[in-house]
Design a protein around this motif. Structure first.
Motif, PDB file in Angstrom:
ATOM      1  N   THR A  91     -16.717   5.346 -43.863  1.00 41.59           N
ATOM      2  CA  THR A  91     -16.447   6.260 -43.146  1.00 41.59           C
ATOM      3  C   THR A  91     -17.644   7.161 -43.645  1.00 41.59           C
ATOM      4  O   THR A  91     -17.946   7.491 -44.697  1.00 41.59           O
ATOM      5  CB  THR A  91     -15.777   7.696 -42.617  1.00 41.59           C
ATOM      6  OG1 THR A  91     -14.306   6.998 -41.621  1.00 41.59           O
ATOM      7  CG2 THR A  91     -16.551   8.616 -41.947  1.00 41.59           C
ATOM      8  N   TYR A  92     -18.890   6.901 -42.839  1.00 42.48           N
ATOM      9  CA  TYR A  92     -20.221   7.632 -43.117  1.00 42.48           C
ATOM     10  C   TYR A  92     -21.165   9.352 -42.359  1.00 42.48           C
ATOM     11  O   TYR A  92     -20.910   9.347 -41.420  1.00 42.48           O
ATOM     12  CB  TYR A  92     -21.386   6.661 -43.037  1.00 42.48           C
ATOM     13  CG  TYR A  92     -22.981   7.710 -43.238  1.00 42.48           C
ATOM     14  CD1 TYR A  92     -23.273   6.509 -44.768  1.00 42.48           C
ATOM     15  CD2 TYR A  92     -23.999   7.476 -42.070  1.00 42.48           C
ATOM     16  CE1 TYR A  92     -24.226   7.122 -45.076  1.00 42.48           C
ATOM     17  CE2 TYR A  92     -25.183   7.456 -43.274  1.00 42.48           C
ATOM     18  CZ  TYR A  92     -25.339   7.933 -44.482  1.00 42.48           C
ATOM     19  OH  TYR A  92     -26.360   8.558 -45.416  1.00 42.48           O
TER      20      TYR A  92
ATOM     21  N   LEU B 158     -19.026  11.768 -38.100  1.00 43.52           N
ATOM     22  CA  LEU B 158     -18.591  11.008 -39.330  1.00 43.52           C
ATOM     23  C   LEU B 158     -18.553   9.680 -38.221  1.00 43.52           C
ATOM     24  O   LEU B 158     -18.086   9.087 -37.182  1.00 43.52           O
ATOM     25  CB  LEU B 158     -17.467  11.224 -39.037  1.00 43.52           C
ATOM     26  CG  LEU B 158     -17.012  12.405 -39.825  1.00 43.52           C
ATOM     27  CD1 LEU B 158     -15.761  13.031 -40.282  1.00 43.52           C
ATOM     28  CD2 LEU B 158     -17.902  12.407 -41.645  1.00 43.52           C
ATOM     29  N   ALA B 159     -19.930   8.245 -38.935  1.00 41.64           N
ATOM     30  CA  ALA B 159     -19.882   7.064 -38.104  1.00 41.64           C
ATOM     31  C   ALA B 159     -18.919   6.994 -38.845  1.00 41.64           C
ATOM     32  O   ALA B 159     -18.485   6.312 -40.171  1.00 41.64           O
ATOM     33  CB  ALA B 159     -21.385   6.549 -38.690  1.00 41.64           C
ATOM     34  N   PHE B 160     -17.675   5.494 -38.006  1.00 43.66           N
ATOM     35  CA  PHE B 160     -17.228   4.681 -38.359  1.00 43.66           C
ATOM     36  C   PHE B 160     -17.183   3.075 -37.896  1.00 43.66           C
ATOM     37  O   PHE B 160     -17.201   4.066 -36.137  1.00 43.66           O
ATOM     38  CB  PHE B 160     -16.234   5.164 -38.291  1.00 43.66           C
ATOM     39  CG  PHE B 160     -15.201   5.702 -36.629  1.00 43.66           C
ATOM     40  CD1 PHE B 160     -14.229   5.135 -36.634  1.00 43.66           C
ATOM     41  CD2 PHE B 160     -15.906   7.272 -36.561  1.00 43.66           C
ATOM     42  CE1 PHE B 160     -13.894   5.582 -34.986  1.00 43.66           C
ATOM     43  CE2 PHE B 160     -15.272   7.007 -34.816  1.00 43.66           C
ATOM     44  CZ  PHE B 160     -14.732   6.480 -34.371  1.00 43.66           C
TER      45      PHE B 160
ATOM     46  N   ASN C 215     -23.465   1.258 -39.241  1.00 43.44           N
ATOM     47  CA  ASN C 215     -23.130   1.810 -40.102  1.00 43.44           C
ATOM     48  C   ASN C 215     -23.007   1.760 -41.763  1.00 43.44           C
ATOM     49  O   ASN C 215     -22.801   1.038 -41.917  1.00 43.44           O
ATOM     50  CB  ASN C 215     -21.662   2.201 -39.934  1.00 43.44           C
ATOM     51  CG  ASN C 215     -20.877   3.220 -41.052  1.00 43.44           C
ATOM     52  OD1 ASN C 215     -21.527   4.116 -42.122  1.00 43.44           O
ATOM     53  ND2 ASN C 215     -19.669   2.981 -40.889  1.00 43.44           N
ATOM     54  N   PRO C 216     -24.148   2.948 -42.171  1.00 45.57           N
ATOM     55  CA  PRO C 216     -24.574   2.643 -43.514  1.00 45.57           C
ATOM     56  C   PRO C 216     -23.721   2.266 -44.502  1.00 45.57           C
ATOM     57  O   PRO C 216     -23.912   1.737 -45.104  1.00 45.57           O
ATOM     58  CB  PRO C 216     -25.607   3.474 -43.763  1.00 45.57           C
ATOM     59  CG  PRO C 216     -26.164   4.626 -42.565  1.00 45.57           C
ATOM     60  CD  PRO C 216     -24.680   4.259 -41.050  1.00 45.57           C
ATOM     61  N   LYS C 217     -22.768   3.072 -44.313  1.00 51.21           N
ATOM     62  CA  LYS C 217     -21.313   2.653 -45.284  1.00 51.21           C
ATOM     63  C   LYS C 217     -21.105   1.274 -45.415  1.00 51.21           C
ATOM     64  O   LYS C 217     -20.181   0.538 -46.608  1.00 51.21           O
ATOM     65  CB  LYS C 217     -20.440   3.677 -45.479  1.00 51.21           C
ATOM     66  CG  LYS C 217     -19.339   3.566 -46.323  1.00 51.21           C
ATOM     67  CD  LYS C 217     -19.987   4.236 -47.546  1.00 51.21           C
ATOM     68  CE  LYS C 217     -19.878   5.667 -47.266  1.00 51.21           C
ATOM     69  NZ  LYS C 217     -18.984   6.497 -47.380  1.00 51.21           N
ATOM     70  N   THR C 218     -21.316   0.461 -44.421  1.00 54.87           N
ATOM     71  CA  THR C 218     -20.037  -0.853 -44.339  1.00 54.87           C
ATOM     72  C   THR C 218     -21.285  -2.039 -43.656  1.00 54.87           C
ATOM     73  O   THR C 218     -20.928  -3.344 -43.255  1.00 54.87           O
ATOM     74  CB  THR C 218     -18.964  -0.596 -42.999  1.00 54.87           C
ATOM     75  OG1 THR C 218     -20.043  -0.430 -41.754  1.00 54.87           O
ATOM     76  CG2 THR C 218     -17.969   0.255 -43.716  1.00 54.87           C
TER      77      THR C 218
ATOM     78  N   CYS D 200     -15.634  -4.906 -32.618  1.00 52.38           N
ATOM     79  CA  CYS D 200     -17.790  -4.795 -32.920  1.00 52.38           C
ATOM     80  C   CYS D 200     -18.312  -3.150 -32.197  1.00 52.38           C
ATOM     81  O   CYS D 200     -19.256  -3.059 -33.297  1.00 52.38           O
ATOM     82  CB  CYS D 200     -17.698  -5.499 -32.124  1.00 52.38           C
ATOM     83  SG  CYS D 200     -17.818  -5.393 -30.043  1.00 52.38           S
ATOM     84  N   ALA D 201     -17.590  -2.620 -32.385  1.00 57.60           N
ATOM     85  CA  ALA D 201     -18.102  -1.061 -31.635  1.00 57.60           C
ATOM     86  C   ALA D 201     -18.435  -0.325 -33.075  1.00 57.60           C
ATOM     87  O   ALA D 201     -17.364  -0.496 -34.479  1.00 57.60           O
ATOM     88  CB  ALA D 201     -17.003  -0.715 -31.032  1.00 57.60           C
ATOM     89  N   ASN D 202     -19.183   0.590 -32.806  1.00 52.35           N
ATOM     90  CA  ASN D 202     -19.396   1.138 -33.961  1.00 52.35           C
ATOM     91  C   ASN D 202     -19.806   3.168 -33.468  1.00 52.35           C
ATOM     92  O   ASN D 202     -20.282   3.436 -32.420  1.00 52.35           O
ATOM     93  CB  ASN D 202     -20.920   0.870 -34.438  1.00 52.35           C
ATOM     94  CG  ASN D 202     -21.516   2.110 -35.577  1.00 52.35           C
ATOM     95  OD1 ASN D 202     -20.431   2.746 -35.960  1.00 52.35           O
ATOM     96  ND2 ASN D 202     -22.952   1.802 -35.385  1.00 52.35           N
ATOM     97  N   PHE D 203     -18.395   4.044 -33.761  1.00 47.67           N
ATOM     98  CA  PHE D 203     -18.856   5.130 -33.020  1.00 47.67           C
ATOM     99  C   PHE D 203     -19.395   6.960 -33.779  1.00 47.67           C
ATOM    100  O   PHE D 203     -19.112   6.068 -35.210  1.00 47.67           O
ATOM    101  CB  PHE D 203     -17.142   5.665 -32.749  1.00 47.67           C
ATOM    102  CG  PHE D 203     -16.607   4.821 -31.176  1.00 47.67           C
ATOM    103  CD1 PHE D 203     -17.718   3.985 -30.719  1.00 47.67           C
ATOM    104  CD2 PHE D 203     -15.604   4.957 -30.274  1.00 47.67           C
ATOM    105  CE1 PHE D 203     -16.712   3.300 -30.052  1.00 47.67           C
ATOM    106  CE2 PHE D 203     -15.392   4.478 -29.832  1.00 47.67           C
ATOM    107  CZ  PHE D 203     -15.704   3.826 -28.953  1.00 47.67           C
TER     108      PHE D 203
END
Length: 295
Positions: A75-76, A112-114, A146-149, A284-287
């Motif tokens: 989570t970013y 919080l991007a996940f 998502n920069p973290k993943t 594939c989603a990025n919320f």
């Protein structure tokens, strides 16, 4: 958010400098003019018509719930520097690289991007009384952003067989496209003014039109599930069609989803207790999670 989860969340950027701010003459009356503020402050005491609202913004709540398990590490936190509460007392966005350090502009799409590789995001929700929990999500971000993943190939970046990695890479055709532009995507997501859906003036903001824009913005990503669990119970899994049917739009780009609506969950009308909420994405989603409401 329990400490087991909080340890994997990146901190917000630091402020470039701290209070007090430099004197801004445009915010004060000219010399020898009537200073209304000084007259009011020098007069009798008065009670304002509206008291300021003080909120506990701590992400680390003390809870009597058991330690969280299956913690996600991907989570970013999208945020800006400083204290940004939308009031005149804010000390906001005064970070290195800000072109106007006096602006104090508070409006940003933080959250919080996940995505499908982030794993479970866990929250200990305190003092739930009426069995109602609602999440506010932004669902239009591109896969692989998502920069973290962005460099990960597995959930939580766990070591896995080459066959499993190939399966994840082939999970959606847009995933491979997004991976080709990792460097550009990272730079874009690090920008506080993260891209949002383009809504032309006068556009019809119905569920259908927003759904179309959202899918277009995500380059057709519909191969995903939105999963959640309450207090370690059954995992509820919603595909894109089910998610779109369940969520409701309060206004443009404000999407809400009820994940608990059961007054009996806490034991009755006069009972309140902490509730543990877990959410994740697969596919594939990025919320981005921006708010969590409860009653």
């Amino acid at each position: 958010m329990p400490p087991e989860e909080l340890q994997y969340i990146n901190p917000p950027p630091p402020s470039f400098y701290m209070p007090p701010d430099v004197f801004q003459p445009r915010l004060h009356p000219p010399k020898d003019d009537i200073d209304v503020l000084t007259i009011i402050e020098g007069g009798p005491s008065f009670r304002p018509n509206r008291d300021p609202i003080h909120m506990d913004t701590s992400m680390n709540e003390v809870s009597n719930l058991p330690a969280a398990t299956d913690i996600g590490k991907g989570t970013y936190l999208h945020s800006i520097a400083g204290y940004c509460d939308g009031t005149m007392y804010s000390w906001c966005d005064k970070s290195d690289g800000q072109e106007c350090l006096l602006s104090r502009h508070n409006d940003r799409r933080n959250g919080l991007a996940f995505d499908g590789k982030s794993g479970w995001m866990v929250f200990n929700v305190p003092k739930v009384k009426h069995g109602l929990i609602i999440v506010k999500l932004e669902t239009w971000y591109k896969p692989g952003s998502n920069p973290k993943t962005i460099k990960w190939t597995t959930v939580n970046n766990k070591p896995d067989s080459s066959n499993r990695r190939r399966q994840l890479s082939a999970q959606s055709p847009v995933h491979a496209v997004a991976s080709a532009g990792d460097a550009d995507e990272t730079a874009e997501m690090q920008n506080p003014q993260v891209r949002e859906i383009a809504h032309p003036a006068g556009a019809n903001n119905t569920t259908t039109s927003v759904s179309s824009d959202r899918k277009l913005a995500r380059q057709g990503c519909v191969d995903y599930t939105f999963d959640y669990s309450i207090d370690g119970g059954d995992i509820i899994s919603l595909n894109d069609e089910e998610y779109m049917a369940r969520r409701f739009e309060m206004q443009r780009v404000v999407e809400l989803m009820k994940i608990l609506d059961d007054p009996s969950h806490t034991g009755g009308a006069d009972e309140e207790r902490d509730v543990q909420v877990k959410i994740r994405l697969t596919g594939c989603a990025n919320f981005k999670l921006t708010h969590l409401y409860w009653s």
